[in-house]
Design a protein around this motif. Structure first.
Motif, PDB file in Angstrom:
ATOM      1  N   THR A  28      51.927  74.197  16.841  1.00 20.17           N
ATOM      2  CA  THR A  28      50.589  73.806  17.250  1.00 20.17           C
ATOM      3  C   THR A  28      50.094  72.664  16.376  1.00 20.17           C
ATOM      4  O   THR A  28      50.640  72.373  15.313  1.00 20.17           O
ATOM      5  CB  THR A  28      49.585  74.975  17.253  1.00 20.17           C
ATOM      6  OG1 THR A  28      49.608  75.633  15.988  1.00 20.17           O
ATOM      7  CG2 THR A  28      49.914  75.959  18.351  1.00 20.17           C
ATOM      8  N   ALA A  50      39.574  71.125  19.721  1.00 23.17           N
ATOM      9  CA  ALA A  50      38.357  71.927  19.733  1.00 23.17           C
ATOM     10  C   ALA A  50      37.519  71.824  18.466  1.00 23.17           C
ATOM     11  O   ALA A  50      36.338  72.198  18.483  1.00 23.17           O
ATOM     12  CB  ALA A  50      38.702  73.395  20.015  1.00 23.17           C
ATOM     13  N   ASP A  57      41.327  79.896  16.912  1.00 25.89           N
ATOM     14  CA  ASP A  57      41.488  80.916  17.952  1.00 25.89           C
ATOM     15  C   ASP A  57      42.338  80.362  19.104  1.00 25.89           C
ATOM     16  O   ASP A  57      43.227  81.051  19.627  1.00 25.89           O
ATOM     17  CB  ASP A  57      40.130  81.361  18.486  1.00 25.89           C
ATOM     18  CG  ASP A  57      39.371  82.259  17.514  1.00 25.89           C
ATOM     19  OD1 ASP A  57      39.999  82.772  16.561  1.00 25.89           O
ATOM     20  OD2 ASP A  57      38.148  82.432  17.698  1.00 25.89           O
ATOM     21  N   ARG A  58      42.060  79.137  19.479  1.00 29.94           N
ATOM     22  CA  ARG A  58      42.844  78.513  20.541  1.00 29.94           C
ATOM     23  C   ARG A  58      44.309  78.375  20.111  1.00 29.94           C
ATOM     24  O   ARG A  58      45.226  78.654  20.902  1.00 29.94           O
ATOM     25  CB  ARG A  58      42.270  77.141  20.898  1.00 29.94           C
ATOM     26  CG  ARG A  58      41.044  77.185  21.808  1.00 29.94           C
ATOM     27  CD  ARG A  58      40.502  75.784  22.075  1.00 29.94           C
ATOM     28  NE  ARG A  58      39.391  75.819  23.014  1.00 29.94           N
ATOM     29  CZ  ARG A  58      39.448  75.392  24.281  1.00 29.94           C
ATOM     30  NH1 ARG A  58      40.569  74.884  24.757  1.00 29.94           N
ATOM     31  NH2 ARG A  58      38.394  75.472  25.067  1.00 29.94           N
ATOM     32  N   ALA A  90      40.328  77.555  27.454  1.00 27.54           N
ATOM     33  CA  ALA A  90      41.584  77.913  26.798  1.00 27.54           C
ATOM     34  C   ALA A  90      42.590  78.496  27.786  1.00 27.54           C
ATOM     35  O   ALA A  90      43.795  78.247  27.677  1.00 27.54           O
ATOM     36  CB  ALA A  90      41.314  78.891  25.660  1.00 27.54           C
ATOM     37  N   LYS A  91      42.114  79.261  28.772  1.00 27.43           N
ATOM     38  CA  LYS A  91      43.035  79.882  29.729  1.00 27.43           C
ATOM     39  C   LYS A  91      43.775  78.834  30.561  1.00 27.43           C
ATOM     40  O   LYS A  91      44.929  79.037  30.960  1.00 27.43           O
ATOM     41  CB  LYS A  91      42.293  80.858  30.640  1.00 27.43           C
ATOM     42  CG  LYS A  91      41.264  80.239  31.563  1.00 27.43           C
ATOM     43  CD  LYS A  91      40.582  81.272  32.426  1.00 27.43           C
ATOM     44  CE  LYS A  91      39.531  80.663  33.352  1.00 27.43           C
ATOM     45  NZ  LYS A  91      40.086  79.657  34.271  1.00 27.43           N
ATOM     46  N   SER A 138      46.120  81.566  20.584  1.00 20.26           N
ATOM     47  CA  SER A 138      46.400  81.879  21.992  1.00 20.26           C
ATOM     48  C   SER A 138      47.505  80.990  22.542  1.00 20.26           C
ATOM     49  O   SER A 138      48.307  81.424  23.383  1.00 20.26           O
ATOM     50  CB  SER A 138      45.128  81.746  22.836  1.00 20.26           C
ATOM     51  OG  SER A 138      44.692  80.404  22.931  1.00 20.26           O
ATOM     52  N   TYR A 139      47.604  79.770  22.060  1.00 17.23           N
ATOM     53  CA  TYR A 139      48.656  78.873  22.527  1.00 17.23           C
ATOM     54  C   TYR A 139      50.015  79.314  21.990  1.00 17.23           C
ATOM     55  O   TYR A 139      51.032  79.202  22.688  1.00 17.23           O
ATOM     56  CB  TYR A 139      48.360  77.429  22.110  1.00 17.23           C
ATOM     57  CG  TYR A 139      47.040  76.880  22.648  1.00 17.23           C
ATOM     58  CD1 TYR A 139      46.347  77.517  23.670  1.00 17.23           C
ATOM     59  CD2 TYR A 139      46.487  75.715  22.124  1.00 17.23           C
ATOM     60  CE1 TYR A 139      45.149  77.011  24.148  1.00 17.23           C
ATOM     61  CE2 TYR A 139      45.304  75.195  22.596  1.00 17.23           C
ATOM     62  CZ  TYR A 139      44.619  75.857  23.609  1.00 17.23           C
ATOM     63  OH  TYR A 139      43.435  75.361  24.078  1.00 17.23           O
ATOM     64  N   ASP A 142      44.527  69.919  24.919  1.00 19.32           N
ATOM     65  CA  ASP A 142      43.591  70.690  25.740  1.00 19.32           C
ATOM     66  C   ASP A 142      42.293  69.944  26.047  1.00 19.32           C
ATOM     67  O   ASP A 142      41.276  70.568  26.360  1.00 19.32           O
ATOM     68  CB  ASP A 142      43.288  72.049  25.096  1.00 19.32           C
ATOM     69  CG  ASP A 142      42.652  71.944  23.712  1.00 19.32           C
ATOM     70  OD1 ASP A 142      42.355  70.821  23.253  1.00 19.32           O
ATOM     71  OD2 ASP A 142      42.451  73.013  23.081  1.00 19.32           O
ATOM     72  N   THR A 148      45.154  71.180  20.056  1.00 21.51           N
ATOM     73  CA  THR A 148      43.765  71.465  20.423  1.00 21.51           C
ATOM     74  C   THR A 148      42.830  70.472  19.747  1.00 21.51           C
ATOM     75  O   THR A 148      42.986  70.157  18.570  1.00 21.51           O
ATOM     76  CB  THR A 148      43.344  72.902  20.076  1.00 21.51           C
ATOM     77  OG1 THR A 148      41.964  73.067  20.436  1.00 21.51           O
ATOM     78  CG2 THR A 148      43.529  73.227  18.606  1.00 21.51           C
ATOM     79  N   ALA A 170      36.883  78.208  16.332  1.00 23.49           N
ATOM     80  CA  ALA A 170      37.276  78.179  17.742  1.00 23.49           C
ATOM     81  C   ALA A 170      38.619  77.492  17.922  1.00 23.49           C
ATOM     82  O   ALA A 170      39.455  77.917  18.732  1.00 23.49           O
ATOM     83  CB  ALA A 170      36.210  77.481  18.572  1.00 23.49           C
ATOM     84  N   ALA A 171      38.848  76.431  17.148  1.00 23.16           N
ATOM     85  CA  ALA A 171      40.123  75.718  17.244  1.00 23.16           C
ATOM     86  C   ALA A 171      41.274  76.613  16.812  1.00 23.16           C
ATOM     87  O   ALA A 171      42.336  76.627  17.450  1.00 23.16           O
ATOM     88  CB  ALA A 171      40.069  74.453  16.399  1.00 23.16           C
TER      89      ALA A 171
END
Length: 282
Positions: A177, A153, A164-165, A127-128, A168-169, A109, A151, A161-162
């Motif tokens: 991941t 992040a 959370d990403r 992220a989107k 979502s992935y 990302d 990620t 934050a990483a």
């Protein structure tokens, strides 16, 4: 279920040794590893003599994957960088790399041009936008090729934050991941607790603690990348040998650092080609 899925689901921190060309991939297979990682950084270093800063193209990566897939039988995890563009480009990237022989592609990302996960100065896309790339890759695959969503992040926004990403992935369809460059054991434990198998990336001299395989397995990691161990060894050995050759005018001082002639032929499976020659000459 693919071989690579079975390997990752064991959560036994199976080592994926990296190869940047078909010769290194043959050595990976010959030394008994269960899977091979086709390293984007290694392709940039070996093919271009350049750092991992987003200079390689999809065609260059696909050509390397195709050559490796021809040379070995191991499942190939392919570094697809940022998907080489937006979600539509990522859809195309999945098609190209799957056709070339990938068993899994790794998408990250970062903003383009990306850089090595252990370099400073990284930036990440929203992220989107990464979710859209993952969805495109999942839609494009036809052979069960795994999608590994990375990620970067942590370096930009921190571990929360990483994670959370990563969640979502996973929701977008990522099979695994890969939270890049954790800085301590506590971060690695949090990463390993994510609901799908996780990738740890151990870079000699990098940011992530070089924990042994047994400890990473205890945490529950699925795969552990040693993406450029062979490359780093080759760089050091090549420098040592060529320095001695220049200084001494011979290889006498460094002969023990060289594969002998027969070992070199075994590494490229000359016996297979000899057998083909004999078969077709009758």
């Amino acid at each position: 279920m693919s071989i690579l899925t079975t390997i990752a689901d064991r959560r036994s921190a199976t080592i994926a040794a990296g190869a940047s060309n078909a010769l290194f991939a043959r050595i990976v297979e010959d030394t008994g590893f269960e899977c091979c990682y086709v390293t984007g950084a290694g392709i940039a270093n070996m093919a271009l003599g350049a750092p991992d800063i987003g200079l390689t193209s999809l065609d260059e990566v696909a050509q390397t994957v195709s050559r490796i897939a021809e040379a070995i039988t191991l499942p190939l995890i392919v570094d697809a960088d940022t998907g080489f563009g937006n979600a539509v480009n990522t859809w195309h990237t999945m098609k190209v790399l799957e056709r070339a022989g990938a068993s899994a592609i790794q998408l990250e990302d970062q903003e383009f041009p990306k850089r090595c996960g252990h370099f400073s100065g990284k930036t990440v896309i929203p992220a989107k936008d990464m979710v859209a790339k993952i969805s495109a890759a999942v839609d494009a695959r036809t052979k069960g090729t795994l999608v590994i969503a990375r990620t970067d992040a942590i370096a930009v926004d921190g571990i929360d934050a990483a994670l959370d990403r990563a969640h979502s992935y996973i929701e977008a369809g990522a099979d695994m991941t890969f939270v890049e460059a954790p800085c301590d054991r506590e971060q690695m434990l949090r990463i390993a607790a994510l609901p799908v198998p996780q990738v740890a990336n151990i870079v000699h001299g990098g940011k992530t603690p070089p924990l042994p395989q047994a400890e990473l397995a205890e945490m529950g990691f699925g795969l552990v990348l040693y993406a450029n161990a062979a490359l780093q060894a080759a760089v050091r050995a090549s420098s040592n040998v060529l320095t001695a050759l220049r200084e001494d005018g011979s290889l006498a001082r460094v002969g023990d650092q060289l594969a002998d002639f027969e070992e070199r032929q075994r590494a490229v499976a000359k016996h297979k080609w000899d057998a083909l020659e004999e078969r077709f000459s009758q």
